[in-house]
Write an enzyme that holds these catalytic residues in place. Structure first.
Site, mmCIF file in Angstrom:
data_model
loop_
_atom_site.group_PDB
_atom_site.id
_atom_site.type_symbol
_atom_site.label_atom_id
_atom_site.label_comp_id
_atom_site.label_asym_id
_atom_site.label_seq_id
_atom_site.Cartn_x
_atom_site.Cartn_y
_atom_site.Cartn_z
ATOM 1 N N ASP A 28 -0.721 -3.710 6.397
ATOM 2 C CA ASP A 28 -0.891 -2.258 6.377
ATOM 3 C C ASP A 28 -0.637 -1.714 7.776
ATOM 4 O O ASP A 28 -1.073 -2.273 8.772
ATOM 5 C CB ASP A 28 -2.298 -1.891 5.896
ATOM 6 C CG ASP A 28 -2.387 -0.432 5.486
ATOM 7 O OD1 ASP A 28 -2.558 -0.165 4.289
ATOM 8 O OD2 ASP A 28 -2.265 0.452 6.367
ATOM 9 N N ILE A 29 0.080 -0.591 7.834
ATOM 10 C CA ILE A 29 0.457 0.001 9.119
ATOM 11 C C ILE A 29 -0.758 0.594 9.837
ATOM 12 O O ILE A 29 -0.726 0.769 11.063
ATOM 13 C CB ILE A 29 1.553 1.068 8.884
ATOM 14 C CG1 ILE A 29 2.384 1.295 10.132
ATOM 15 C CG2 ILE A 29 0.981 2.368 8.361
ATOM 16 C CD1 ILE A 29 3.650 2.106 9.877
ATOM 17 N N ASN A 82 -6.336 2.006 -5.049
ATOM 18 C CA ASN A 82 -6.477 3.456 -5.125
ATOM 19 C C ASN A 82 -5.514 3.978 -6.180
ATOM 20 O O ASN A 82 -4.344 3.585 -6.210
ATOM 21 C CB ASN A 82 -6.180 4.088 -3.771
ATOM 22 C CG ASN A 82 -7.191 3.677 -2.714
ATOM 23 O OD1 ASN A 82 -8.358 3.471 -3.013
ATOM 24 N ND2 ASN A 82 -6.737 3.528 -1.477
ATOM 25 N N GLY A 88 -7.550 8.623 -4.101
ATOM 26 C CA GLY A 88 -7.067 8.582 -2.720
ATOM 27 C C GLY A 88 -5.738 7.873 -2.548
ATOM 28 O O GLY A 88 -5.397 7.439 -1.444
ATOM 29 N N GLN A 89 -4.978 7.747 -3.641
ATOM 30 C CA GLN A 89 -3.674 7.074 -3.533
ATOM 31 C C GLN A 89 -2.698 7.973 -2.776
ATOM 32 O O GLN A 89 -2.517 9.142 -3.127
ATOM 33 C CB GLN A 89 -3.135 6.776 -4.935
ATOM 34 C CG GLN A 89 -1.832 5.979 -4.909
ATOM 35 C CD GLN A 89 -1.332 5.626 -6.318
ATOM 36 O OE1 GLN A 89 -1.914 6.026 -7.324
ATOM 37 N NE2 GLN A 89 -0.252 4.861 -6.360
ATOM 38 N N HIS A 95 0.127 -0.821 -5.427
ATOM 39 C CA HIS A 95 -0.144 -1.800 -4.370
ATOM 40 C C HIS A 95 -1.630 -2.093 -4.369
ATOM 41 O O HIS A 95 -2.445 -1.233 -4.715
ATOM 42 C CB HIS A 95 0.301 -1.282 -3.003
ATOM 43 C CG HIS A 95 -0.300 0.034 -2.632
ATOM 44 N ND1 HIS A 95 0.172 1.220 -3.141
ATOM 45 C CD2 HIS A 95 -1.358 0.362 -1.856
ATOM 46 C CE1 HIS A 95 -0.551 2.228 -2.677
ATOM 47 N NE2 HIS A 95 -1.502 1.735 -1.898
ATOM 48 N N HIS A 97 -4.705 -3.368 -1.932
ATOM 49 C CA HIS A 97 -5.180 -3.662 -0.580
ATOM 50 C C HIS A 97 -6.017 -4.942 -0.638
ATOM 51 O O HIS A 97 -6.921 -5.053 -1.480
ATOM 52 C CB HIS A 97 -6.075 -2.542 -0.049
ATOM 53 C CG HIS A 97 -5.407 -1.208 0.091
ATOM 54 N ND1 HIS A 97 -5.036 -0.696 1.318
ATOM 55 C CD2 HIS A 97 -5.053 -0.276 -0.827
ATOM 56 C CE1 HIS A 97 -4.495 0.505 1.137
ATOM 57 N NE2 HIS A 97 -4.487 0.777 -0.153
#
Ligand code: AMP
Ligand code: ZN
Length: 109
Positions: A28-29, A82, A88-89, A95, A97
């Protein structure tokens, strides 16, 4: 094309930790834990509401492998999916997490 489809196509860079025919795993960035991976099916599905049983089975099996590969299986980890606005997507490509490497608080949000 969505941002994750562009990463899958190699059009924009990412920290790719693993990939095979069906999945790509990137860092994750904006990580919120020492281990914060995104497990992404290569097929574009908007969210979990579009998954089928075959992909669901393959996805969870892959998650187990990735957790072991990143050494979080002993101390544990958290999976977050999400979904939609209330969930909160922010990226509209399914994907998961995978968060670990520290003790996570609960409840979230
Ligand atoms: P979500 O809120 O579940 O849709 O999560 C989207 C996640 O994708 C967020 O945690 C972002 O930090 C992450 N993200 C967005 N763009 C990128 C990117 N180019 N490379 C890696 N992670 C990204
Ligand atoms: Zn996509």
């Amino acid at each position: 094309m969505c941002i994750f489809c562009k990463i899958i196509a190699g059009e924009i860079p990412a920290n790719i930790e693993y990939q095979d025919d069906n999945f790509i795993v990137i860092k994750d960035i904006a990580p919120t834990a020492p281990v914060h991976l995104l497990i992404i099916p290569k097929k574009h599905l908007s969210n979990i509401m579009e998954i089928d049983s075959t992909l669901a089975g393959n996805l969870f099996t892959k998650i187990k492998d990735i957790a072991a590969q990143f050494g979080v299986q002993e101390k544990g980890f958290r999976l977050v999916i999400n979904t939609g606005d209330d969930g909160g997507q922010t990226v509209g490509h399914l994907h998961i997490h995978l968060l670990g490497g520290r003790a996570l608080s609960w409840p979230a949000g």
